[in-house]
Design an enzyme around this catalytic site. Structure first.
Site, PDB file in Angstrom:
ATOM      1  N   SER A 197       0.849  -1.201   0.000  1.00 45.92           N
ATOM      2  CA  SER A 197       0.000   0.000   0.000  1.00 45.92           C
ATOM      3  C   SER A 197       0.876   1.239   0.000  1.00 45.92           C
ATOM      4  CB  SER A 197      -0.864   0.009   1.269  1.00 45.92           C
ATOM      5  OG  SER A 197      -1.480   1.265   1.428  1.00 45.92           O
ATOM      6  N   TYR A 210      -1.463  -1.159  10.535  1.00 43.26           N
ATOM      7  CA  TYR A 210      -1.668  -1.449   9.111  1.00 43.26           C
ATOM      8  C   TYR A 210      -0.497  -0.931   8.272  1.00 43.26           C
ATOM      9  CZ  TYR A 210      -3.767  -1.280   4.442  1.00 43.26           C
ATOM     10  OH  TYR A 210      -4.009  -1.428   3.093  1.00 43.26           O
TER      11      TYR A 210
HETATM   12  P1  NAD Z   1     -11.488  -5.981   0.581  1.00 40.41           P
HETATM   13  O1  NAD Z   1     -12.105  -5.885   1.918  1.00 40.41           O
HETATM   14  O2  NAD Z   1     -12.400  -6.129  -0.561  1.00 40.41           O
HETATM   15  O3  NAD Z   1     -10.455  -7.187   0.556  1.00 40.41           O
HETATM   16  C1  NAD Z   1      -9.757  -7.612   1.694  1.00 40.41           C
HETATM   17  C2  NAD Z   1      -9.941  -9.117   1.797  1.00 40.41           C
HETATM   18  O4  NAD Z   1      -9.082  -9.624   2.815  1.00 40.41           O
HETATM   19  C3  NAD Z   1     -11.339  -9.515   2.226  1.00 40.41           C
HETATM   20  O5  NAD Z   1     -12.198  -9.688   1.125  1.00 40.41           O
HETATM   21  C4  NAD Z   1     -11.097 -10.824   2.949  1.00 40.41           C
HETATM   22  O6  NAD Z   1     -11.393 -11.926   2.127  1.00 40.41           O
HETATM   23  C5  NAD Z   1      -9.604 -10.828   3.241  1.00 40.41           C
HETATM   24  N1  NAD Z   1      -9.386 -11.037   4.671  1.00 40.41           N
HETATM   25  C6  NAD Z   1      -9.394 -10.129   5.664  1.00 40.41           C
HETATM   26  N2  NAD Z   1      -9.211 -10.744   6.852  1.00 40.41           N
HETATM   27  C7  NAD Z   1      -9.089 -12.066   6.582  1.00 40.41           C
HETATM   28  C8  NAD Z   1      -8.884 -13.223   7.381  1.00 40.41           C
HETATM   29  N3  NAD Z   1      -8.776 -13.156   8.729  1.00 40.41           N
HETATM   30  N4  NAD Z   1      -8.819 -14.428   6.767  1.00 40.41           N
HETATM   31  C9  NAD Z   1      -8.954 -14.534   5.428  1.00 40.41           C
HETATM   32  N5  NAD Z   1      -9.130 -13.475   4.612  1.00 40.41           N
HETATM   33  C10 NAD Z   1      -9.195 -12.259   5.196  1.00 40.41           C
HETATM   34  O7  NAD Z   1     -10.581  -4.680   0.400  1.00 40.41           O
HETATM   35  P2  NAD Z   1      -9.442  -4.285  -0.670  1.00 40.41           P
HETATM   36  O8  NAD Z   1      -9.293  -2.836  -0.535  1.00 40.41           O
HETATM   37  O9  NAD Z   1      -9.697  -4.877  -1.976  1.00 40.41           O
HETATM   38  O10 NAD Z   1      -8.152  -4.943  -0.035  1.00 40.41           O
HETATM   39  C11 NAD Z   1      -7.314  -5.844  -0.716  1.00 40.41           C
HETATM   40  C12 NAD Z   1      -5.865  -5.555  -0.378  1.00 40.41           C
HETATM   41  O11 NAD Z   1      -5.533  -4.263  -0.885  1.00 40.41           O
HETATM   42  C13 NAD Z   1      -5.564  -5.513   1.115  1.00 40.41           C
HETATM   43  O12 NAD Z   1      -4.321  -6.136   1.351  1.00 40.41           O
HETATM   44  C14 NAD Z   1      -5.458  -4.027   1.395  1.00 40.41           C
HETATM   45  O13 NAD Z   1      -4.624  -3.772   2.485  1.00 40.41           O
HETATM   46  C15 NAD Z   1      -4.843  -3.548   0.102  1.00 40.41           C
HETATM   47  N6  NAD Z   1      -4.954  -2.119  -0.161  1.00 40.41           N
HETATM   48  C16 NAD Z   1      -6.173  -1.534  -0.288  1.00 40.41           C
HETATM   49  C17 NAD Z   1      -6.251  -0.186  -0.530  1.00 40.41           C
HETATM   50  C18 NAD Z   1      -7.562   0.516  -0.674  1.00 40.41           C
HETATM   51  O14 NAD Z   1      -7.584   1.753  -0.675  1.00 40.41           O
HETATM   52  N7  NAD Z   1      -8.658  -0.168  -0.815  1.00 40.41           N
HETATM   53  C19 NAD Z   1      -5.079   0.577  -0.663  1.00 40.41           C
HETATM   54  C20 NAD Z   1      -3.855  -0.050  -0.538  1.00 40.41           C
HETATM   55  C21 NAD Z   1      -3.805  -1.395  -0.288  1.00 40.41           C
END
Ligand code: NAD
Ligand code: MG
Length: 305
Positions: A197, A210
């Site tokens: 991220s 985080y």
């Molecule tokens: P999202 O909530 O759609 O996806 C996160 C997923 O993590 C969930 O769908 C879930 O299946 C999984 N997860 C969480 N806890 C878990 C557990 N205990 N066991 C199994 N699975 C688990 O949100 P997203 O934004 O698509 O996130 C995906 C990745 O992108 C993450 O690593 C997040 O940190 C990263 N990210 C997101 C952003 C943003 O702005 N959305 C920015 C930078 C990085």
């Protein structure tokens, strides 16, 4: 010289204006309990169901995407299938409704879809999920470590060790466990892609656990990349900026901030999950054969290393 382009080409270029290719949204204040569902998020995050067009760049590959039910992971799973890969997705059992959408899209692309529900906090699941994917896909060529946990806490006085432990277990420890298991099965040409991220470089003061976990992922990626390159396995990362997903709605940040989400980027809008997918496709495919230990930033223009 006069404009030699066809109206179609000119129209496509206008469509590709990064400022307007996706909506400049002001999401309403909203909240869901963790892990939340994409299908109940307003607006529903765009995972590319109506737009991603594959070119066969991952034909015949077998991929496991953690957090593949929603958001970025879902967009990656859909794109991989449309690029010709069989796809297993790992997700929490409570996310079955979101997972069904993605599994159906993988099948509609004519590929094998494998559902692997479970909790990465659970050691038995964490240590077996890769082997289960290998068994059901007949092997593994791509691992996307994308599952993530993000819960904002204003003051370190309120940030419990329990939360830090959970964030690090899902974001970091699982990455070690799954990468170890995957590397044991992977052959030359395979790839591991980790979701880090922009928080790794620009930590928000309310996301201490985080943001630091995401910095760890960058170092892990660059180290493991050197270890596995001699075996022909490439390891890279993608660092998204503000991307609209249910993660923001499940206490990823205060709900009062949701209407402004992503507006402070140079492009002036948040990204959509579908905009992240091509970065993962590039890193998974042979097109990126000389790209090793890299973090590809996709963040709307915020300067990053
Ligand atoms: P999202 O909530 O759609 O996806 C996160 C997923 O993590 C969930 O769908 C879930 O299946 C999984 N997860 C969480 N806890 C878990 C557990 N205990 N066991 C199994 N699975 C688990 O949100 P997203 O934004 O698509 O996130 C995906 C990745 O992108 C993450 O690593 C997040 O940190 C990263 N990210 C997101 C952003 C943003 O702005 N959305 C920015 C930078 C990085
Ligand atoms: Mg989800």
């Amino acid at each position: 010289m006069s404009d030699q382009r066809t109206p179609k080409d000119a129209g496509q270029l206008a469509h590709d204006d990064p400022r307007s290719r996706h909506p400049r949204q002001s999401a309403p204040e909203q909240h869901q309990p963790e892990p939340g569902l994409d299908v109940r998020t307003e607006p529903v995050p765009d995972i590319g169901l109506d737009s991603y067009v594959g070119l066969g760049r991952l034909a015949g590959r077998r991929a496991l995407v953690t957090g593949g039910d929603s958001g970025i992971g879902a967009a990656v799973a859909v794109a991989f299938a449309r690029e010709g890969a069989d796809v297993a997705i790992a997700y929490l059992p409570d996310e079955q409704e979101d997972a069904e959408r993605v599994l159906a899209a993988v099948r509609e692309a004519g590929r094998t879809a494998v559902a692997l529900p479970g909790d990465l906090m659970d050691e038995a699941y964490r240590t077996s999920v890769v082997d289960d994917a290998v068994a059901q896909l007949g092997g593994l060529d791509i691992l996307v470590n994308n599952a993530g946990k993000q819960i904002f806490v204003e003051d370190i006085a309120e940030l419990t060790d329990q939360q830090v432990l959970e964030t690090y277990t899902v974001n970091v420890l699982a990455m070690f466990t799954l990468s170890r298991a995957a590397a044991a099965h992977m052959g030359p040409g395979s790839t591991i892609i980790n979701t880090t991220s922009i928080q790794a470089y620009k930590p928000n003061p309310t996301l201490l656990d985080y943001a630091s976990s995401k910095a760890a992922i960058n170092a892990f990626t660059k180290g493991l990349a050197q270890q596995l390159a001699p075996k022909g396995i490439r390891v890279n990362a993608v660092a998204p900026g503000p991307v609209w997903s249910v993660l923001q709605v499940t206490d990823g940040q205060p709900k009062e901030k949701l209407p402004e989400f992503g507006k402070n980027t140079p492009l002036g809008r948040c990204g959509q999950p579908v905009e992240m997918a091509p970065a993962y496709v590039f890193l998974a495919s042979g097109e990126s054969s000389y790209v090793v230990g890299e973090t590809l930033n996709a963040n709307g223009g915020t300067p990053s290393p």
